[in-house]
Design an enzyme around this catalytic site. Sequence first.
Site, mmCIF file in Angstrom:
data_model
loop_
_atom_site.group_PDB
_atom_site.id
_atom_site.type_symbol
_atom_site.label_atom_id
_atom_site.label_comp_id
_atom_site.label_asym_id
_atom_site.label_seq_id
_atom_site.Cartn_x
_atom_site.Cartn_y
_atom_site.Cartn_z
ATOM 1 N N GLY A 36 0.850 -1.181 0.000
ATOM 2 C CA GLY A 36 0.000 0.000 0.000
ATOM 3 C C GLY A 36 0.887 1.233 0.000
ATOM 4 N N ALA A 37 0.746 2.065 -1.010
ATOM 5 C CA ALA A 37 1.641 3.218 -1.137
ATOM 6 C C ALA A 37 1.613 4.101 0.095
ATOM 7 C CB ALA A 37 1.265 4.031 -2.376
ATOM 8 N N SER A 39 0.734 3.412 3.254
ATOM 9 C CA SER A 39 1.340 2.818 4.448
ATOM 10 C C SER A 39 2.832 2.584 4.257
ATOM 11 C CB SER A 39 0.637 1.518 4.839
ATOM 12 O OG SER A 39 0.597 0.600 3.776
ATOM 13 N N TYR A 107 -4.914 -7.039 -8.360
ATOM 14 C CA TYR A 107 -5.544 -6.528 -7.145
ATOM 15 C C TYR A 107 -6.888 -7.219 -6.889
ATOM 16 C CZ TYR A 107 -2.215 -2.662 -7.582
ATOM 17 O OH TYR A 107 -1.079 -1.911 -7.677
ATOM 18 N N ARG A 109 -9.443 -5.929 -4.401
ATOM 19 C CA ARG A 109 -9.717 -4.897 -3.403
ATOM 20 C C ARG A 109 -11.103 -4.284 -3.507
ATOM 21 N NH1 ARG A 109 -5.377 -0.429 -5.325
ATOM 22 N NH2 ARG A 109 -5.627 0.271 -3.161
ATOM 23 N N GLY A 258 7.391 0.609 -5.191
ATOM 24 C CA GLY A 258 7.731 1.245 -3.924
ATOM 25 C C GLY A 258 8.812 2.297 -4.033
ATOM 26 N N ASP A 261 7.354 5.731 -3.470
ATOM 27 C CA ASP A 261 7.020 5.934 -2.063
ATOM 28 C C ASP A 261 8.279 6.249 -1.256
ATOM 29 O OD1 ASP A 261 4.459 5.156 -2.883
ATOM 30 O OD2 ASP A 261 4.833 3.063 -2.359
#
Length: 316
Positions: A36-37, A39, A107, A109, A258, A261
């Site tokens: 999750g970007a 988090s 995904y 979601r 990531g 991020d």
Amino acid sequence: MPEFDILCFGETMTMFVADEPGNLQHVQHFNKRIAGADSNVAIGFARLGFQVAWLSRVGDDSFGRFILDTLQREKVDCRHVAVDPQHRTGFQMKSREIDGSDPHVEYFRRGSAASYLSPADVHENLLRAKHLHATGIPPALSPTAHELSRHLLTSMRAAGHTISFDPNLRPSLWPSPERMIETINSLAVLADWVMPGLAEGRLLTGYDKPADIAAFYLDQGVKAVAIKLGPEGAYYRSAAGEGVVPGVPVSNVVDTVGAGDAFAVGLVSALLEGFELPQALARGNDFGSRAVQSIGDMEGLPYRHELIEPAQRQLA
């Protein structure tokens, strides 16, 4: 209740990363992690010693408990994460690549607990955080999550706290490109620092050159824009000037997910510590280079004791 340095919010999913390369339909063994970007960024700040509040929702299931356990081990404050007994935690599956290319991610979601985030989830204590980091992912999850995003940005802006915004575009979550562009830009201009990738900036503004992309946001009140250029580094522009900070060479790219991020963690943490934009971008580039050398979305994020400021190396 404590006051926080930084507030982050959004969706965390359980992630199954393939142990071997190849099409996901043929992979037999996976490693369980979180993804999750938003988090990822929260974890990155916490590893640097910031007090980080995480606002989210997870299902009352093993995936949700796994996520909370992982975030709490990372010293992220999860007291404002709601456990939803009616909706499940989202998850994803990610391929393993060995040639440095972007992995394939699937995904699962839709209708997840996090998609039911709304302004009602915001405790007034959270709005005392010194800084808000936001992305374009929560407003794409649902109308109520969009309302939450706008509520947090407008509230923090009205309170005079700093805000960073990473578009983190997810076109598949939006009903149309036009809706995505309109919504993301309307939120981005509420922030102090905006950090799109070059392709994202071109799509969102219609301009091709980094200077013009940055001007689009600066003209609407944003204080500084940092544009990620991949291996070439990052471009920055503010009222004080503009420039390009070179990237950090990486000989073996393991996983590109990531990296953006990690860049956000490096850039924003440095700005919060009083660094000038070029030095902040240098830290962002350094963090991004670490991220692509690790499997997983957040495993390469450094701890405070591992920092060797790239700005110091460049100026030495």
